[in-house]
Design an enzyme around this catalytic site. Sequence first.
Site, mmCIF file in Angstrom:
data_model
loop_
_atom_site.group_PDB
_atom_site.id
_atom_site.type_symbol
_atom_site.label_atom_id
_atom_site.label_comp_id
_atom_site.label_asym_id
_atom_site.label_seq_id
_atom_site.Cartn_x
_atom_site.Cartn_y
_atom_site.Cartn_z
ATOM 1 N N ASP A 204 0.803 -1.227 0.000
ATOM 2 C CA ASP A 204 0.000 0.000 0.000
ATOM 3 C C ASP A 204 0.832 1.272 0.000
ATOM 4 O O ASP A 204 0.357 2.323 -0.436
ATOM 5 C CB ASP A 204 -0.989 0.011 1.169
ATOM 6 C CG ASP A 204 -0.336 -0.203 2.523
ATOM 7 O OD1 ASP A 204 0.855 -0.549 2.560
ATOM 8 O OD2 ASP A 204 -1.028 -0.029 3.541
ATOM 9 N N GLU B 66 9.569 -10.803 -1.256
ATOM 10 C CA GLU B 66 10.611 -9.777 -1.371
ATOM 11 C C GLU B 66 12.017 -10.370 -1.373
ATOM 12 O O GLU B 66 12.921 -9.822 -2.023
ATOM 13 C CB GLU B 66 10.469 -8.769 -0.228
ATOM 14 C CG GLU B 66 9.261 -7.857 -0.336
ATOM 15 C CD GLU B 66 7.990 -8.462 0.246
ATOM 16 O OE1 GLU B 66 6.941 -7.795 0.219
ATOM 17 O OE2 GLU B 66 8.052 -9.626 0.733
ATOM 18 N N HIS C 170 0.143 0.851 10.566
ATOM 19 C CA HIS C 170 0.492 -0.535 10.288
ATOM 20 C C HIS C 170 1.886 -0.572 9.653
ATOM 21 O O HIS C 170 2.344 0.396 9.053
ATOM 22 C CB HIS C 170 -0.540 -1.170 9.344
ATOM 23 C CG HIS C 170 -0.645 -0.503 8.012
ATOM 24 N ND1 HIS C 170 -1.182 0.743 7.823
ATOM 25 C CD2 HIS C 170 -0.256 -0.913 6.783
ATOM 26 C CE1 HIS C 170 -1.141 1.076 6.550
ATOM 27 N NE2 HIS C 170 -0.574 0.089 5.881
ATOM 28 N N HIS C 171 2.561 -1.687 9.787
ATOM 29 C CA HIS C 171 3.932 -1.917 9.313
ATOM 30 C C HIS C 171 4.975 -1.138 10.116
ATOM 31 O O HIS C 171 6.154 -1.140 9.747
ATOM 32 C CB HIS C 171 4.101 -1.570 7.830
ATOM 33 C CG HIS C 171 3.240 -2.375 6.901
ATOM 34 N ND1 HIS C 171 2.642 -3.559 7.260
ATOM 35 C CD2 HIS C 171 2.865 -2.153 5.601
ATOM 36 C CE1 HIS C 171 1.947 -4.033 6.232
ATOM 37 N NE2 HIS C 171 2.057 -3.205 5.228
ATOM 38 N N GLY D 119 26.867 -16.711 0.204
ATOM 39 C CA GLY D 119 26.487 -18.113 0.337
ATOM 40 C C GLY D 119 25.128 -18.368 0.950
ATOM 41 O O GLY D 119 24.986 -19.270 1.775
ATOM 42 N N ASP E 230 18.280 -29.940 -3.887
ATOM 43 C CA ASP E 230 16.886 -29.930 -3.452
ATOM 44 C C ASP E 230 16.694 -29.132 -2.166
ATOM 45 O O ASP E 230 15.668 -28.485 -1.975
ATOM 46 C CB ASP E 230 16.361 -31.359 -3.278
ATOM 47 C CG ASP E 230 17.255 -32.221 -2.397
ATOM 48 O OD1 ASP E 230 18.403 -31.820 -2.139
ATOM 49 O OD2 ASP E 230 16.808 -33.299 -1.973
ATOM 50 N N ASN F 63 19.293 -34.688 -3.491
ATOM 51 C CA ASN F 63 20.133 -35.336 -2.490
ATOM 52 C C ASN F 63 19.368 -35.802 -1.260
ATOM 53 O O ASN F 63 19.960 -36.327 -0.323
ATOM 54 C CB ASN F 63 21.231 -34.369 -2.030
ATOM 55 C CG ASN F 63 22.146 -33.951 -3.161
ATOM 56 O OD1 ASN F 63 22.636 -34.774 -3.903
ATOM 57 N ND2 ASN F 63 22.368 -32.652 -3.295
ATOM 58 N N GLY G 67 18.194 -34.034 1.132
ATOM 59 C CA GLY G 67 18.663 -33.355 2.329
ATOM 60 C C GLY G 67 19.781 -32.377 2.056
ATOM 61 O O GLY G 67 20.158 -32.137 0.913
ATOM 62 N N GLU H 153 25.926 -29.823 4.604
ATOM 63 C CA GLU H 153 25.835 -29.859 6.056
ATOM 64 C C GLU H 153 26.095 -31.266 6.598
ATOM 65 O O GLU H 153 26.680 -31.436 7.670
ATOM 66 C CB GLU H 153 24.456 -29.359 6.511
ATOM 67 C CG GLU H 153 24.284 -27.852 6.471
ATOM 68 C CD GLU H 153 24.105 -27.312 5.061
ATOM 69 O OE1 GLU H 153 23.995 -28.117 4.114
ATOM 70 O OE2 GLU H 153 24.078 -26.076 4.910
#
Length: 568
Positions: A43, A66, A131-132, A430, A460, A487, A489, A493
């Site tokens: 808005d 965004e 608002h916001h 990254g 994925d 993969n 997952g 990691e």
Amino acid sequence: MTSQSVAILQEEVDKLRHELQTLNTDHPSDLADDQEMFGLPGDFNLGFLDYVEDNKSIEWVGNCNELNASYAADGYARVKDGSIGVLLTTFGVGELSATNGIAGAFSEHVPVLHIVGVPSTSQQKSKPMLHHTLGDGRFDAYLKAAQQFTISQASLNNKRTAAAEIDRVLTDCVIMARPVYLMLPTDLVHEKIPAKRLQTPLNTQPQENDPEVEAFVLDEIMKLVKQAEEDIIILVDACAVRHGVKEEMRELLQRTHFPVFSAPMGKTAVPETYERYGGMYVGSISRPEVKERVENARLILSVGALKSDFNTGNFTYHIPATKTVELHSDHTRVQFAAYHGIGMKRLLPKLTARLQPLNEGAKLLSVPKFLSPVPQEDNQIISQNWLWPRVAQFFRPKDVIVAETGTSSFGILDVPLPHGAIFVSQILWGSIGWTVGSTLGAALAARERQLGRTILFVGDGSLQLTVQELSVMLRTGVTPIIFVLNNSGYTIERFLHGEQAKYNDITNWSVVLSFMSSIHVNSSVFHQEMDKSSRNVWRHRREDLSVIYRPHKGRTLQTPRRRVIRKS
């Protein structure tokens, strides 16, 4: 007066001098005429969006959120030379959602203009509980946050100064190759201002180097060149691209013939088909022949270095400062001495002229061949060593190749790309999922520049963060080819920590994609998407490793049974 105060005062004087040059300049701006604008309506920016839709030079690209929009603006700016990415969000909730993407652009020197529709100037003064807002009257809280991730900011509050403020942040965005932040109040959107500045091209060229200091720096460099007895290599990095010296680099290479290598973030800054290009230097994890050639050179001319952990093989460069000259956008370093205000854009042509007489000797310097043949494996396991050299055979000149953080970016780094190809990856910041939004922006820029295909490699785990942007690709008609490394997952990691831990598990995206009603293709259509010269000699391999699909004329294409393919 302290040296810091003198530096600040000099910076302000330089800005005023540059502003005067802008008002007196006759040369055209480097900014492209046509421009995509990414973002979402809210808005506080709807009135401005009416003018955007009426402007034939601006194409509005409505995104799904965004964050994705900020990624798309980043990817657009990386691919479209001479332009910037533009992002429009609404006050508070919208702009904060984009902060991660803006921070990434700041980290990696990408010029993005972030326009934020904000409450009217009167509301900012009276501070009602709108608002916001945070509900405590701090209407400047988001501006203060943006100051941490943008190089320049403007809060427009007066129509008499608005044009100058807009020009200031735009100029900073281009010259410094960093994001900028522009607050646009709802009431000022409809105000008329003089058109003089619109008719005055922006001066987007960097400031002139101090002639006396520049001459001294050149002499110092040439002393090291003489001591090195012409045993010199050039090491190119990200800021050679971000700060617009690719043409100057091309002249330097063609006129001197010194061996050239690149850091990971500088991949494709130099065409990888160039006969004097030796490949990627990544410190201790470089190919042995590259490591030996770079670290044993007597002098290294480093252009646009960003010495981050991933970009330097976890800080394992073995290049002493005593035999290094570093050229940057705003300073030059010769061994241990730094010369601030001596930028590479102005310095490189003069250095090239001084080095050109050495070209006959430079031609004799050895350069490793940057090749990556497909290994002949006697099993059906798809290894990293096999996969990336194989997909490299699929690439064509002028393709835009986007690689997600993780195995995709590491794998693509070590294979040569065709002439005119552009490599896009976020090696320093990254943020996983960045590539999906970035691919949208990159594909739109590639279409405008009439480049080749846009090709994305994404895991994925990363895909699921930003997969919504596939819908915008369909709507805008771009047709990137997307390889999903399925993969099951977060693979990187798992190798770092928690190989069997549940927190590294995700939903199987091959199952998710099967529920998308638009996903369908038969093998004959798929083969048409691959290299036509070899489409009859492909065979399927093991399931559940990766998926390839492509938004195309309102539908999505997927390989039969989600299988990876290889050439027989």
